[in-house]
Design an enzyme around this catalytic site. Structure first.
Site, short mmCIF file in Angstrom:
data_model
loop_
_atom_site.label_atom_id
_atom_site.label_comp_id
_atom_site.label_asym_id
_atom_site.label_seq_id
_atom_site.Cartn_x
_atom_site.Cartn_y
_atom_site.Cartn_z
N ILE A 162 0.92 -1.14 0.05
CA ILE A 162 0.03 0.07 -0.03
C ILE A 162 0.91 1.17 0.03
O ILE A 162 0.55 2.12 -0.79
CB ILE A 162 -0.85 0.00 1.39
CG1 ILE A 162 -1.90 -1.22 1.11
CG2 ILE A 162 -1.79 1.30 1.22
CD1 ILE A 162 -2.75 -1.50 2.14
N ILE A 242 -3.79 5.53 7.91
CA ILE A 242 -4.71 4.56 6.92
C ILE A 242 -4.38 3.00 7.30
O ILE A 242 -4.88 2.17 6.66
CB ILE A 242 -4.43 4.57 5.32
CG1 ILE A 242 -2.74 4.35 5.21
CG2 ILE A 242 -4.92 6.04 4.74
CD1 ILE A 242 -2.84 4.00 3.61
N SER A 243 -3.46 2.95 8.63
CA SER A 243 -3.14 1.55 9.21
C SER A 243 -4.11 1.08 10.28
O SER A 243 -5.20 0.45 9.82
CB SER A 243 -1.77 1.91 9.51
OG SER A 243 -1.57 2.72 10.64
N ARG A 244 -3.97 1.56 11.46
CA ARG A 244 -4.80 0.97 12.39
C ARG A 244 -4.87 2.25 13.54
O ARG A 244 -3.93 3.00 13.79
CB ARG A 244 -4.52 -0.12 13.08
CG ARG A 244 -4.61 -1.51 12.60
CD ARG A 244 -6.36 -2.06 12.39
NE ARG A 244 -6.70 -3.00 11.78
CZ ARG A 244 -6.80 -3.13 10.53
NH1 ARG A 244 -6.88 -2.21 9.77
NH2 ARG A 244 -7.13 -4.35 10.14
N ASP A 268 -8.45 7.89 8.57
CA ASP A 268 -9.29 6.78 8.19
C ASP A 268 -9.70 5.71 9.27
O ASP A 268 -10.50 4.90 9.22
CB ASP A 268 -8.95 6.21 6.82
CG ASP A 268 -10.07 5.11 6.30
OD1 ASP A 268 -11.17 5.57 6.15
OD2 ASP A 268 -9.87 4.16 5.81
N GLU A 273 -13.80 2.26 16.80
CA GLU A 273 -14.23 2.65 15.65
C GLU A 273 -15.76 2.11 15.96
O GLU A 273 -15.85 0.74 16.21
CB GLU A 273 -13.76 2.00 14.72
CG GLU A 273 -12.14 2.66 14.21
CD GLU A 273 -11.75 1.97 12.92
OE1 GLU A 273 -10.47 2.28 12.49
OE2 GLU A 273 -12.26 0.78 12.67
N HIS A 292 -13.01 4.15 8.11
CA HIS A 292 -12.52 3.01 7.89
C HIS A 292 -12.96 2.32 6.32
O HIS A 292 -13.37 1.40 6.53
CB HIS A 292 -12.43 1.89 8.99
CG HIS A 292 -11.11 0.80 8.84
ND1 HIS A 292 -10.92 0.42 9.99
CD2 HIS A 292 -10.47 0.50 7.96
CE1 HIS A 292 -9.89 -0.60 9.68
NE2 HIS A 292 -9.67 -0.26 8.30
N ILE A 293 -12.60 3.24 5.38
CA ILE A 293 -13.15 2.92 4.11
C ILE A 293 -12.03 2.79 3.01
O ILE A 293 -12.29 2.89 1.85
CB ILE A 293 -14.19 4.10 3.67
CG1 ILE A 293 -13.52 5.52 3.71
CG2 ILE A 293 -15.41 4.20 4.30
CD1 ILE A 293 -14.28 6.56 3.10
N SER A 295 -10.89 0.23 1.92
CA SER A 295 -11.05 -0.78 1.00
C SER A 295 -12.62 -0.84 0.42
O SER A 295 -13.20 -2.00 -0.28
CB SER A 295 -10.86 -2.34 1.27
OG SER A 295 -11.81 -2.60 2.42
#
Length: 327
Positions: A162, A242-244, A268, A273, A292-293, A295
């Site tokens: 990524i 964009i990881s965790r 994200d 969450e 968290h979008i 994907s």
């Protein structure tokens, strides 16, 4: 083979906000006998011996030792997405159960979202939209400005698939690209995107206008970015995650944003969450949060489903498992 019983695969549920998509179920049922958690719990003694795989769609069903003890013929757990921090790999291995994920399916769309977050944050798109549609807006102020992306310095922490895709996109914006990774990329890969390796993450933090986190959550990356790291960043820098969520010390991030230690954050992912509705990150104007979008496109989700199906089929027939997660 016609007439042969399909393998039994445990899923959480079908449809709704958390279940396996209904169109995916139609596809999967050509290859497996899907059993929902509700069906399993109603007849666990019989179904427990039949189930040979678990299809984990966005962390559901939850797998614990009690469930594993009730599934003596379980061979494989196929999990959607890249992160596997919701799975106890050692526990699964102790039961002889293999694990797979779907990294290749999410790479492109997650990289696209990283660029979208960078652009939306730097050009203040959400604030701009609110100004444009507000009933009280009488004019657009000439001094309402954002920050440039083209020509800026992007620091990528985690140059896996990524991270590298993001670098490819950033090159088109003529960005200077720095990266920090456990293992250095080869010279050809670095040259292709114009990336410069930083052996020390501190060097990357001090030089970057945008810091992108694209690492896997592990004990080593838990709260990788804390107060010290944020204070190393430029006061004009933006943090993009964009990881965790747990890769960042969120309390330290709130403090840094409130005190203008860094300029902004685009997230994200958070922890938990969703965030509690009164969490300070949700009320700061210099924070952009998405649900968290990374994907969340039809193509990516369909590829995830296909990858999981292929992994289960391989795991049940003794073939090499695509995207097997190893301890």
């Amino acid at each position: 083979m016609e007439g042969q019983e399909l393998p039994y695969v445990l899923i959480d549920s079908v449809g709704g906000k958390r279940g396996v998509y209904e169109d995916h179920v139609e596809f999967l049922e050509k290859h497996f006998r899907l059993i929902t958690m509700k069906e399993y719990l109603e007849n666990s003694d019989w179904l427990g011996k039949k189930i040979r795989a678990i299809y984990v769609w966005f962390h559901k069903p939850v797998i614990n030792e009690e469930l594993l003890q009730s599934l003596p013929n379980l061979k494989i757990v196929a999990s959607a997405g890249v992160g596997i921090d919701h799975l106890d790999l050692r526990l699964l291995a102790s039961y002889g159960v293999k694990v797979s994920n779907t990294p290749s399916a999410v790479t492109t769309d997650t990289a696209d979202l990283a660029m979208a977050l960078m652009l939306a944050s730097s050009r203040r798109l959400v604030e701009g939209y609110q100004m444009a549609v507000s009933p009280g807006t009488e004019y657009f102020p000439a001094n309402w400005l954002g920050a440039e992306v083209s020509g800026a310095t992007l620091g990528i922490v985690g140059m896996g698939a990524i991270g590298y895709k993001v670098a490819e996109r950033a090159k088109a914006f003529e960005m200077k690209i720095l990266y920090h990774n456990r293992n250095r990329r080869n010279k050809e890969e670095e040259s292709a995107v114009g990336a410069v390796y930083c052996k020390k993450m501190d060097d990357l933090l001090q030089q970057s206008d945008f810091v992108l986190l694209a690492v896997t959550l592990t004990p080593q990356t838990h709260k990788l970015i804390g107060r010290r790291e944020l204070e190393l960043m430029k006061h004009t820098a933006t943090l993009i995650n964009i990881s965790r969520g747990l890769v960042v010390d969120q309390d330290a991030l709130v403090e840094a944003l409130q005190n203008k230690v860094i300029k902004a954050a685009a997230l994200d992912v958070t922890y938990p969450e969703p965030l509690p509705r009164d969490h300070p990150l949700l009320s700061l104007e210099n924070v952009l949060v998405t649900p968290h979008i990374g994907s969340a496109t039809r193509k990516a989700r369909h590829l995830m489903m296909e990858n999981m199906m292929e992994s289960i089929q391989a795991g049940l027939t003794g073939l090499p498992i695509p995207n097997e997660v190893l301890l």
